[in-house]
Design an enzyme around this catalytic site. Structure first.
Site, PDB file in Angstrom:
ATOM      1  N   ARG A 225     -24.285  23.859 -18.894  1.00 12.69           N
ATOM      2  CA  ARG A 225     -24.819  25.594 -18.542  1.00 12.69           C
ATOM      3  C   ARG A 225     -24.180  26.092 -19.171  1.00 12.69           C
ATOM      4  NH1 ARG A 225     -28.395  22.828 -15.588  1.00 12.69           N
ATOM      5  NH2 ARG A 225     -28.167  22.739 -13.303  1.00 12.69           N
ATOM      6  N   HIS A 273     -33.789  25.336 -22.611  1.00 16.83           N
ATOM      7  CA  HIS A 273     -33.686  24.440 -21.065  1.00 16.83           C
ATOM      8  C   HIS A 273     -34.542  23.216 -20.827  1.00 16.83           C
ATOM      9  CE1 HIS A 273     -30.763  24.182 -17.161  1.00 16.83           C
ATOM     10  NE2 HIS A 273     -31.472  22.880 -17.229  1.00 16.83           N
TER      11      HIS A 273
HETATM   12  P1  NDP Z   1     -21.894  14.589 -12.614  1.00 13.66           P
HETATM   13  O1  NDP Z   1     -21.415  15.017 -11.464  1.00 13.66           O
HETATM   14  O2  NDP Z   1     -22.235  12.635 -12.791  1.00 13.66           O
HETATM   15  O3  NDP Z   1     -20.882  14.109 -13.791  1.00 13.66           O
HETATM   16  C1  NDP Z   1     -19.400  15.022 -13.906  1.00 13.66           C
HETATM   17  C2  NDP Z   1     -18.575  14.642 -15.003  1.00 13.66           C
HETATM   18  O4  NDP Z   1     -17.619  15.790 -15.251  1.00 13.66           O
HETATM   19  C3  NDP Z   1     -17.887  13.893 -14.078  1.00 13.66           C
HETATM   20  O5  NDP Z   1     -16.961  12.633 -15.243  1.00 13.66           O
HETATM   21  C4  NDP Z   1     -16.366  14.500 -13.579  1.00 13.66           C
HETATM   22  O6  NDP Z   1     -15.107  14.135 -13.851  1.00 13.66           O
HETATM   23  C5  NDP Z   1     -16.163  15.228 -14.819  1.00 13.66           C
HETATM   24  N1  NDP Z   1     -15.913  17.229 -14.707  1.00 13.66           N
HETATM   25  C6  NDP Z   1     -15.857  17.865 -13.613  1.00 13.66           C
HETATM   26  N2  NDP Z   1     -14.956  18.625 -13.379  1.00 13.66           N
HETATM   27  C7  NDP Z   1     -14.221  18.753 -14.272  1.00 13.66           C
HETATM   28  C8  NDP Z   1     -13.143  19.269 -15.271  1.00 13.66           C
HETATM   29  N3  NDP Z   1     -12.483  20.172 -14.560  1.00 13.66           N
HETATM   30  N4  NDP Z   1     -12.954  18.175 -16.278  1.00 13.66           N
HETATM   31  C9  NDP Z   1     -13.276  17.564 -16.638  1.00 13.66           C
HETATM   32  N5  NDP Z   1     -14.209  16.975 -16.536  1.00 13.66           N
HETATM   33  C10 NDP Z   1     -14.740  17.074 -15.419  1.00 13.66           C
HETATM   34  O7  NDP Z   1     -22.585  15.178 -13.572  1.00 13.66           O
HETATM   35  P2  NDP Z   1     -24.243  14.633 -14.396  1.00 13.66           P
HETATM   36  O8  NDP Z   1     -23.590  13.873 -15.128  1.00 13.66           O
HETATM   37  O9  NDP Z   1     -25.483  14.252 -13.303  1.00 13.66           O
HETATM   38  O10 NDP Z   1     -24.650  15.976 -14.830  1.00 13.66           O
HETATM   39  C11 NDP Z   1     -23.670  16.791 -15.750  1.00 13.66           C
HETATM   40  C12 NDP Z   1     -23.956  18.074 -15.734  1.00 13.66           C
HETATM   41  O11 NDP Z   1     -26.169  18.488 -16.921  1.00 13.66           O
HETATM   42  C13 NDP Z   1     -25.912  18.639 -14.425  1.00 13.66           C
HETATM   43  O12 NDP Z   1     -24.407  19.187 -13.560  1.00 13.66           O
HETATM   44  C14 NDP Z   1     -26.138  19.517 -15.230  1.00 13.66           C
HETATM   45  O13 NDP Z   1     -25.508  21.239 -15.375  1.00 13.66           O
HETATM   46  C15 NDP Z   1     -26.318  19.560 -16.526  1.00 13.66           C
HETATM   47  N6  NDP Z   1     -27.775  19.337 -16.592  1.00 13.66           N
HETATM   48  C16 NDP Z   1     -28.563  19.884 -17.561  1.00 13.66           C
HETATM   49  C17 NDP Z   1     -29.470  19.582 -17.954  1.00 13.66           C
HETATM   50  C18 NDP Z   1     -30.400  20.017 -18.859  1.00 13.66           C
HETATM   51  O14 NDP Z   1     -31.745  20.308 -18.910  1.00 13.66           O
HETATM   52  N7  NDP Z   1     -30.407  20.961 -19.828  1.00 13.66           N
HETATM   53  C19 NDP Z   1     -30.751  18.304 -17.113  1.00 13.66           C
HETATM   54  C20 NDP Z   1     -29.557  17.655 -16.056  1.00 13.66           C
HETATM   55  C21 NDP Z   1     -28.353  18.415 -15.673  1.00 13.66           C
HETATM   56  P3  NDP Z   1     -15.061  12.707 -12.489  1.00 13.66           P
HETATM   57  O15 NDP Z   1     -15.561  11.658 -13.872  1.00 13.66           O
HETATM   58  O16 NDP Z   1     -13.769  12.582 -12.786  1.00 13.66           O
HETATM   59  O17 NDP Z   1     -15.648  12.841 -11.954  1.00 13.66           O
HETATM   60  C1  OXD Z   2     -30.972  20.046 -13.780  1.00 13.37           C
HETATM   61  C2  OXD Z   2     -32.040  20.538 -15.056  1.00 13.37           C
HETATM   62  O1  OXD Z   2     -29.917  20.379 -13.870  1.00 13.37           O
HETATM   63  O2  OXD Z   2     -32.676  21.015 -15.138  1.00 13.37           O
HETATM   64  O3  OXD Z   2     -31.397  18.845 -13.211  1.00 13.37           O
HETATM   65  O4  OXD Z   2     -30.268  21.541 -15.609  1.00 13.37           O
END
Ligand code: NDP
Ligand code: OXD
Length: 310
Positions: A225, A273
């Site tokens: 993001r 994006h």
């Molecule tokens: P998940 O919820 O599966 O994973 C989040 C990860 O981040 C976990 O490992 C979590 O740790 C870690 N995390 C959360 N908070 C913290 C913190 N404060 N410090 C350290 N680590 C932290 O999310 P996804 O992998 O499914 O997606 C990640 C992001 O990707 C989405 O939220 C979205 O914003 C973005 N995205 C972007 C897209 C694009 O096209 N650009 C498409 C799809 C997604 P823990 O394992 O310990 O819980």
């Molecule tokens: C998502 C994205 O969060 O597309 O899936 O950014």
């Protein structure tokens, strides 16, 4: 059972409707713009509607995001409090993210922008990249996407570091967690990938302090993001050479305003994006599985913890 789809694109709505009604014949899928009774909807499929748009869905039991991120939902103060929130974890979404990050890690690893520039100036100069095992890539966020990306990069031979909130273990990957593990995670990371969710703890995390802990000349890829990054700090780091190149897919304002310095910065690659777009056909199967669970009183999957913010 009625479900409402929040997505402005009519072609996509038609796909969602036909696929979900095929998978669960008792569903009636409607578009929010043409639905007269929002209070009757049991399920809302949500994607970046304006704040307040969900307030009328007072009977919703499930709000399912049509993307992986749910920051767009939790930022809405009028989001119905009674509904469970689920996010999208879809194999195709994961695969597409692996493609995007791998493409740009390899570009940075093999100094592809420099080669493109050399061609423009008809310069024949061989640039030797280190072996992948001698290149450390650090992935922030080891969830559905970050974990899969880290594993794919490891399988290409890179030395991979991963950072998460809680302790995690992945075959062949050096893992770090929490604020105590951040320094060690960063200090060898030559290509940093952000795949964190946007929460109060991760907003503005990529700032001058963090960037200064990377080795000089590191590269940065943000596919998470825009609000993870303090833009002025990243631009300063790019201008003073602390960061050699950045690939940015997400921005604080989208579309990226035409006068934003990222557009013309010689060391920045901007993509609109598209790192991983939701595919309605693939994602409908995932959403349908959660609807089945709701219908049969089984636990939902990929449910969001409203307090943690992801
Ligand atoms: P998940 O919820 O599966 O994973 C989040 C990860 O981040 C976990 O490992 C979590 O740790 C870690 N995390 C959360 N908070 C913290 C913190 N404060 N410090 C350290 N680590 C932290 O999310 P996804 O992998 O499914 O997606 C990640 C992001 O990707 C989405 O939220 C979205 O914003 C973005 N995205 C972007 C897209 C694009 O096209 N650009 C498409 C799809 C997604 P823990 O394992 O310990 O819980
Ligand atoms: C998502 C994205 O969060 O597309 O899936 O950014």
């Amino acid at each position: 059972m009625t479900i409402l789809v929040f997505r402005s694109d009519t072609d996509e709505f038609t796909l969602w409707k036909s696929e979900l009604e095929r998978l669960i014949p008792q569903l009636e899928v409607r578009h929010y713009r043409t639905d007269p009774n929002p209070a009757e909807a049991d399920i809302v499929l949500a994607w970046k509607a304006p704040h307040g748009a969900y307030a009328a869905y007072t009977g919703a039991r499930l709000i399912h995001s049509l993307g992986a991120g749910i920051d767009h939902l939790l930022a809405d103060p009028q989001l119905p409090a009674q509904a469970a929130i689920c996010r999208l974890v879809d194999p195709l979404l994961t695969l597409r993210m692996i493609e995007y990050v791998t493409l740009h890690v390899l570009r940075h690893h093999r100094r592809h922008s420099q080669l493109v520039q050399q061609q423009q100036n008809q310069i024949w100069e061989q640039i030797a990249a280190p072996a992948a095992r001698d290149r450390t890539v650090g992935v922030m966020g080891l969830g559905a996407l970050g974990g899969a990306v880290a594993t794919a990069l490891h399988s290409l031979g890179f030395h991979v570091h991963g950072w998460s909130r809680s302790a995690k273990s992945f075959q062949g990957i050096d893992t770090f967690h929490g604020s105590a593990g951040l320094k060690s995670f960063l200090q060898q990371t030559e290509i940093l990938v952000c795949l964190l969710p946007l929460t109060e703890a991760t907003r503005d995390i990529v700032n001058q302090n963090l960037l200064s802990q990377l080795p000089r000349g590191a590269c940065f890829i943000n596919a998470a993001r825009g609000h993870h990054v303090v833009d002025d700090d990243l631009l300063a780091a790019l201008d003073n050479g602390q960061i050699a190149e950045a690939t940015l897919d997400v921005f604080r304002a989208e579309p990226l305003p035409t006068d934003h310095p990222y557009w013309r910065h010689p060391h920045v690659t901007v993509t609109p994006h598209i790192a991983s777009l939701t595919d309605p056909l693939s994602a409908a199967a995932v959403v349908a599985d959660n609807i089945h669970r709701l219908l049969h009183g089984r636990p939902l999957v990929n449910q969001v913890d409203r307090t943690a913010g992801y």
